[in-house]
Design a protein around this motif. Structure first.
Motif, PDB file in Angstrom:
ATOM      1  N   ALA A  78      56.276  44.327  41.905  1.00 17.21           N
ATOM      2  CA  ALA A  78      57.386  44.483  40.963  1.00 17.21           C
ATOM      3  C   ALA A  78      56.874  44.624  39.536  1.00 17.21           C
ATOM      4  O   ALA A  78      57.345  45.480  38.781  1.00 17.21           O
ATOM      5  N   SER A  79      55.916  43.814  39.169  1.00 13.08           N
ATOM      6  CA  SER A  79      55.360  43.873  37.820  1.00 13.08           C
ATOM      7  C   SER A  79      54.744  45.240  37.547  1.00 13.08           C
ATOM      8  O   SER A  79      54.911  45.811  36.467  1.00 13.08           O
ATOM      9  N   ILE A 111      64.544  41.871  50.249  1.00 17.98           N
ATOM     10  CA  ILE A 111      65.671  42.007  49.321  1.00 17.98           C
ATOM     11  C   ILE A 111      66.046  40.647  48.742  1.00 17.98           C
ATOM     12  O   ILE A 111      66.270  40.511  47.539  1.00 17.98           O
ATOM     13  N   ARG A 112      66.104  39.636  49.593  1.00 20.26           N
ATOM     14  CA  ARG A 112      66.437  38.283  49.112  1.00 20.26           C
ATOM     15  C   ARG A 112      65.390  37.784  48.113  1.00 20.26           C
ATOM     16  O   ARG A 112      65.731  37.206  47.078  1.00 20.26           O
ATOM     17  N   LEU A 113      64.123  38.014  48.418  1.00 20.72           N
ATOM     18  CA  LEU A 113      63.064  37.603  47.497  1.00 20.72           C
ATOM     19  C   LEU A 113      63.177  38.355  46.170  1.00 20.72           C
ATOM     20  O   LEU A 113      62.982  37.761  45.100  1.00 20.72           O
ATOM     21  N   CYS A 114      63.499  39.628  46.218  1.00 24.01           N
ATOM     22  CA  CYS A 114      63.645  40.407  44.988  1.00 24.01           C
ATOM     23  C   CYS A 114      64.804  39.890  44.144  1.00 24.01           C
ATOM     24  O   CYS A 114      64.726  39.893  42.908  1.00 24.01           O
ATOM     25  N   ARG A 124      59.253  41.855  32.375  1.00 27.22           N
ATOM     26  CA  ARG A 124      58.632  42.939  33.131  1.00 27.22           C
ATOM     27  C   ARG A 124      58.759  42.705  34.630  1.00 27.22           C
ATOM     28  O   ARG A 124      59.126  43.605  35.385  1.00 27.22           O
ATOM     29  N   VAL A 125      58.497  41.485  35.065  1.00 27.87           N
ATOM     30  CA  VAL A 125      58.619  41.141  36.482  1.00 27.87           C
ATOM     31  C   VAL A 125      60.075  41.277  36.925  1.00 27.87           C
ATOM     32  O   VAL A 125      60.363  41.834  37.986  1.00 27.87           O
ATOM     33  N   ALA A 126      60.995  40.777  36.109  1.00 29.05           N
ATOM     34  CA  ALA A 126      62.421  40.846  36.448  1.00 29.05           C
ATOM     35  C   ALA A 126      62.892  42.304  36.567  1.00 29.05           C
ATOM     36  O   ALA A 126      63.595  42.661  37.519  1.00 29.05           O
TER      37      ALA A 126
END
Length: 146
Positions: A78-79, A111-114, A124-126
């Motif tokens: 994601a980052s 999806i839940r983890l995201c 940035r991670v968000a």
């Protein structure tokens, strides 16, 4: 677990990740993914996902991170996704589809983890977690529970 040996492995793989040979960097990314939960592996893994010299390094590192199917791997992806240029984001997207396009349970858990990661205090991670969530939501997995 031996913390000193694990730290040493991260250091050595980090050095390999700075090699001039793309194959060494790809191997380093694959190996470092096993240590993704260690804070000292985050930076080297992020650099390998965004490797400026060869997108094969990107693909191999992202595949290994996603195979973990955990928060640590998804956070690094994601980052990187939040700042990736077009060639890198294309290969990251391809790896995501490959990793989560088979089993719906794996995709649903990611999806839940995201959703959790999207509330991270690091903007940035968000942002990357929201982008990753969008990609995952578009995937129609082949296999679903009976």
């Amino acid at each position: 677990m031996n913390g000193d040996l694990r730290h040493a492995a991260v250091v050595v793989l980090g050095e390999l990740g700075r090699s001039g040979d793309y194959r060494d960097r790809a191997d380093a990314g694959h190996g470092l993914a096993g240590f993704a939960a260690m804070q000292e592996a985050f930076g080297p893994l992020l650099e390998l996902v965004l490797d400026p010299g060869d997108t094969f390094v990107t693909r191999r590192t992202v595949e290994a991170l996603l195979r973990r199917k955990d928060r640590a791997g998804l956070t690094i992806v994601a980052s990187a996704l939040a700042v990736a240029n077009s060639p890198h984001s294309d290969w990251i997207h391809t790896a995501i589809v490959d990793a989560f396009g088979i089993f719906s349970d794996d995709r649903d858990n990611a999806i839940r983890l995201c959703e959790e990661i999207s509330r991270d205090t690091d903007d940035r991670v968000a942002l990357g977690a929201r982008q990753l969530h969008e990609i995952l939501a578009e995937i129609d997995p082949v296999l679903r529970p009976a």
